[in-house]
Structures are given as structure tokens and as C-alpha cells.
Design a protein around this motif. Structure first.
Motif, PDB file in Angstrom:
ATOM      1  N   GLU A 192      -8.471  -2.269  -4.181  1.00 16.78           N
ATOM      2  CA  GLU A 192      -9.231  -1.267  -3.428  1.00 16.78           C
ATOM      3  C   GLU A 192      -8.658  -1.097  -2.029  1.00 16.78           C
ATOM      4  O   GLU A 192      -7.962  -1.973  -1.509  1.00 16.78           O
ATOM      5  N   LEU A 193      -8.965   0.047  -1.455  1.00 16.53           N
ATOM      6  CA  LEU A 193      -8.726   0.286  -0.037  1.00 16.53           C
ATOM      7  C   LEU A 193     -10.054   0.013   0.667  1.00 16.53           C
ATOM      8  O   LEU A 193     -11.028   0.737   0.454  1.00 16.53           O
ATOM      9  N   THR A 237     -13.328  -0.513   3.137  1.00 12.26           N
ATOM     10  CA  THR A 237     -14.017   0.296   4.150  1.00 12.26           C
ATOM     11  C   THR A 237     -14.565  -0.566   5.283  1.00 12.26           C
ATOM     12  O   THR A 237     -14.971  -0.041   6.315  1.00 12.26           O
ATOM     13  N   THR A 252     -10.729  12.394   1.090  1.00 14.46           N
ATOM     14  CA  THR A 252     -10.086  11.390   1.941  1.00 14.46           C
ATOM     15  C   THR A 252      -8.850  10.838   1.246  1.00 14.46           C
ATOM     16  O   THR A 252      -8.741  10.842   0.009  1.00 14.46           O
ATOM     17  N   THR A 277       0.340   4.978  -1.844  1.00 12.14           N
ATOM     18  CA  THR A 277       0.193   6.241  -1.115  1.00 12.14           C
ATOM     19  C   THR A 277       1.306   7.212  -1.480  1.00 12.14           C
ATOM     20  O   THR A 277       1.068   8.410  -1.686  1.00 12.14           O
ATOM     21  N   THR A 336      -7.372   6.103  -4.694  1.00  9.41           N
ATOM     22  CA  THR A 336      -8.229   5.402  -5.659  1.00  9.41           C
ATOM     23  C   THR A 336      -8.294   6.155  -6.983  1.00  9.41           C
ATOM     24  O   THR A 336      -8.070   5.579  -8.058  1.00  9.41           O
ATOM     25  N   THR A 354       0.831  -1.213   0.000  1.00  8.71           N
ATOM     26  CA  THR A 354       0.000   0.000   0.000  1.00  8.71           C
ATOM     27  C   THR A 354       0.863   1.261   0.000  1.00  8.71           C
ATOM     28  O   THR A 354       0.483   2.293  -0.576  1.00  8.71           O
ATOM     29  N   GLU A 399      -8.104   7.761   1.032  1.00 14.78           N
ATOM     30  CA  GLU A 399      -8.534   6.603   0.257  1.00 14.78           C
ATOM     31  C   GLU A 399      -9.056   7.027  -1.108  1.00 14.78           C
ATOM     32  O   GLU A 399      -8.770   6.375  -2.122  1.00 14.78           O
ATOM     33  N   ARG A 400      -9.799   8.113  -1.152  1.00 11.78           N
ATOM     34  CA  ARG A 400     -10.327   8.580  -2.433  1.00 11.78           C
ATOM     35  C   ARG A 400      -9.197   9.094  -3.327  1.00 11.78           C
ATOM     36  O   ARG A 400      -9.191   8.854  -4.539  1.00 11.78           O
ATOM     37  N   GLY A 460      -4.813   1.571   7.627  1.00 14.51           N
ATOM     38  CA  GLY A 460      -5.326   2.535   6.664  1.00 14.51           C
ATOM     39  C   GLY A 460      -4.453   2.691   5.431  1.00 14.51           C
ATOM     40  O   GLY A 460      -4.072   1.700   4.786  1.00 14.51           O
ATOM     41  N   PRO A 461      -4.081   3.942   5.064  1.00 17.38           N
ATOM     42  CA  PRO A 461      -3.287   4.173   3.853  1.00 17.38           C
ATOM     43  C   PRO A 461      -1.839   3.708   3.959  1.00 17.38           C
ATOM     44  O   PRO A 461      -1.057   3.902   3.039  1.00 17.38           O
TER      45      PRO A 461
END
Length: 387
Positions: A210-211, A213, A191, A67, A197, A63, A193-194, A247-248
Motif C-alpha cells: 500500500e501507499l 496515508t 489521486t 508509479t 493502487t 515505489t 495513490e489511487r 509520496g509516489p
């Protein structure tokens, strides 16, 4: 013309990893237009359901490359300065002198000196890295905990510093990448994540990445078996787990095909500009979570020739003289691991996913003992990268 990929050798090598003790694993290896996909073992030890090469998988700290690429895109747009102090953007999260001393670059390459928050979020891991004094109880306690990233960042920032900002070797710390997630939110109004993405996953054309939820992995996937150095016997399935604890930094779900597709696009200059990619490849020495000194760039990790297997997602499984440098990243979560590597010229690629972690028991000194899986993985990497 003889095929560049020795499919028979790859089939034998991946089967050997399973027979050495890995419940299941799957991989994709590419050499130009030639593709080999393989799998060995089971996705569920209770039912015997087999693993297949197209399964979705938690890929852990891989990940971080995604990021980092999103951050570099914002650098290109003039919204973030690589050498700007993080305190200029997030003064409440990293206040005072430290906020002025730690730059965005230091977060990306783990030379910030910020401590790892994980032992503070998981009480039974408080003694980490003294493994013999840790335990797995917190993993069950927090299976469905929805962590606030501000809480986790606070634990890492207020913990005793792990080093001097900018000093080397740095210390690998997930706190750095949670802060980068907040930085993306600060400068984009969306966010993290957005951002990842939209700007990375969709830009690379990845359809199975995907990240998440929630705590579940959608689509065909393997169970994920955590041993925690033999303290969980038999290993326990942690495939259902709330990933807000990373998370990220390490929550991505992907496939081996998507990972190869992503790193090919990144190294071809299709995700970030060539100047940004050059920055990502500038490495510094960093101490991994296993205590080894590795070379680390901005979310990228170089390798040259396989001699050892990655354990914590950052260890270098490829040191020494080789036949061309590979770039990529490794990652682990509770029960799952992955490694993705692409040769600098983009032609040869390897992505592999495994469904058990930390099967090495500790010796009398509290150090992980060698496991047959480690040697078998090294052999598979060697065939995949150079065979």
C-alpha cells in the motif's frame, strides 16, 4: 534432481549480514516454483523481538517502478505522451521554456535536469551531497510534518538546474516522480495513490502492499534504525514517520513476497503491454545520489553480476559480466532499505529488506567508509541471484 536453490548457503549468507552489523533483515528468493524465505536478527533492538520473512516494510524508491507502470498504462490509453513536454500538462508547475523542454520520458528516466528537493525541505541536509556538512536534526523536526507535494516540487523546480533537459548523464531526483504523481492526477481526475493502487497494486494481486496515508506501518513490521553516517549513535528508530516527503516517489509499504510477485508480473507483460515494458527497459546513464553513474530505464534498473552493495537505493550492486540481466529497483527511507531484482526470463528472483541505513562512518575526506555489512550483502546477493 538437485534443488536450484541452495537453502543452506542462503541461510548462512543472510545470517552473515546480521553478524556483520545489520540489526535485522529478511528475504525471499525464488527459482521457478522453488521458494526460500529467510530472516536473521531482530526487529527491535530493545526487546530482542526477531524479524520474520513475512513482515511489512517501507521499501523506498522501489515505489518508482509502481508509479512508472501507472504512467505507462496512461500512455497506452492515449492520455499521456511519453515524449510530450510536461509543460503541456502542468504549465504552472514547470513553466516557460523548461516546461517545453522537459518531456514525460525525461521525468521517468531522470534526465529532466531538475534538482533534488530533499536538501531544501530538510534544512540540516542543505549541504548534501557534502555529507560531512550535513546533520540529522531535520529528521526529528519533520517526523510528523505533512508536506504539500506542490511545495516540494516548487523547491526542486526553482533550485539551480542539475543539468540540461535530455542531457546525459542524468541526475537521480525525487522531484521527477512527484511531478509524475501530479501528472497522473491531472489526466485521471484521481489521486496518484489511487491510480497506483487500482492500476498496479490491485492488478498484480498484491495483498500486503500500500501507499500509506499516515505515519504508521500497519501489521507486523520491524523498527527502522537510522545512523546517518554515524552521526546518530546509537541509531534511532524512524519506523513511525510521515511519508508525504516522498509520496509516489518512495513511500510504498510492501513485503518481500509481494515485491517478487509484482516484478514477476511486470516482466511477464501482465502490468503493462510488451511495448511499454520495452520502453521501461531503454536505459540511459544517470548519476545516483551517491555520485555513481548507473544505467536507468523508466522506473527500472538493470544489474548483471554482484560486485557492490546499494547504499541509496539506486546504486548498481551488480556490474560486470554475469549470468543473465536482472531488472528491478532498490530503495531506502530513514532507517529502512530494500532491493528487489528479477532475472529477465522471470525465473530467478530476489527481494531483501534491511532495518538499518547509513551505518558507514565518514573518513577524513568526508566519504563513507566501507562497512562489513556492505561486503556481507554483496555475498548474499551473489548466492541469491546465482548460487
Amino acid at each position: 534432481m538437485k534443488d536450484a536453490l541452495d537453502c543452506g548457503a542462503l541461510d548462512a549468507a543472510i545470517d552473515h549480514v546480521h553478524r556483520a552489523g545489520m540489526p535485522g533483515l529478511f528475504a525471499e528468493v525464488r527459482d521457478g516454483d522453488q521458494v526460500w524465505r529467510g530472516a536473521a536478527g531482530v526487529a527491535d533492538v530493545a526487546t530482542g523481538r526477531p524479524v520474520v520473512a513475512g513482515m511489512r516494510h517501507r521499501v523506498g524508491s522501489i515505489t518508482k517502478t509502481f508509479t512508472a507502470a501507472a504512467v505507462l498504462q496512461q500512455v497506452e490509453r492515449g492520455r499521456i505522451g511519453l515524449d510530450t513536454p510536461i509543460g503541456r500538462y502542468l504549465p504552472k508547475l514547470v513553466p516557460g521554456e523548461r516546461g517545453e523542454a522537459i518531456t514525460v520520458r525525461m521525468l521517468l528516466n531522470h534526465t529532466s535536469g531538475l534538482a533534488e528537493y530533499l536538501p531544501y525541505a530538510y534544512p540540516s541536509l542543505k549541504a548534501f551531497p557534502v555529507l560531512a556538512e550535513t546533520g540529522p536534526e531535520s529528521l526529528d523536526d519533520h517526523r510528523f510534518t505533512r508536506f504539500d507535494p506542490l511545495y516540494l516540487i516548487g523547491r526542486g523546480v526553482t533550485a539551480p538546474p542539475a543539468g540540461t533537459p535530455g542531457g546525459t548523464p542524468g541526475l537521480y531526483s525525487n522531484t521527477n516522480y512527484l511531478l509524475l504523481g501530479r501528472l497522473l492526477e491531472q489526466v485521471t481526475g484521481s489521486t496518484a495513490e489511487r491510480c497506483v493502487t487500482r492500476d498496479v497494486i490491485e492488478r498484480a494481486g498484491l495483498r500486503d502492499t500500500e501507499l500509506p496515508t499516515g505515519p504508521h506501518i500497519d501489521g507486523p513490521h520491524s523498527q527502522l534504525y537510522e545512523s546517518w553516517f554515524g552521526m546518530i549513535d546509537p541509531p534511532r528508530d524512524y519506523s513511525v514517520f510521515d511519508m508525504s516527503w516522498v509520496g509516489p516517489s518512495a513511500s510504498l509499504i510492501s513485503t518481500v513476497a509481494d515485491l517478487n510477485r509484482f516484478y514477476a508480473a511486470l516482466l511477464a507483460g501482465k502490468i503493462v503491454a510488451p511495448s511499454s515494458l520495452a520502453q521501461m527497459r531503454r536505459t540511459v546513464p544517470v548519476v545516483s545520489q551517491e555520485g555513481r553513474v548507473i544505467e536507468y530505464g523508466l522506473g527500472l534498473h538493470p544489474m548483471d553480476a554482484p560486485t557492490d552493495a546499494p547504499v541509496d537505493g539506486t546504486d548498481d550492486p551488480a556490474e560486470g559480466p554475469g549470468r543473465g540481466t536482472f531488472w528491478g529497483h532498490g530503495g531506502t527511507v530513514w532507517g529502512g532499505g530494500a532491493l528487489a531484482m528479477t532475472r529477465a526470463d522471470g525465473r530467478r528472483q530476489m527481494a531483501v529488506a534491511v532495518n538499518m541505513q547509513r551505518g558507514n562512518r565518514l573518513d577524513s575526506a568526508g566519504r563513507p567508509q566501507p562497512h562489513p555489512v556492505d561486503e556481507a550483502l554483496v555475498a548474499f546477493y551473489r548466492v541469491a541471484m546465482y548460487g
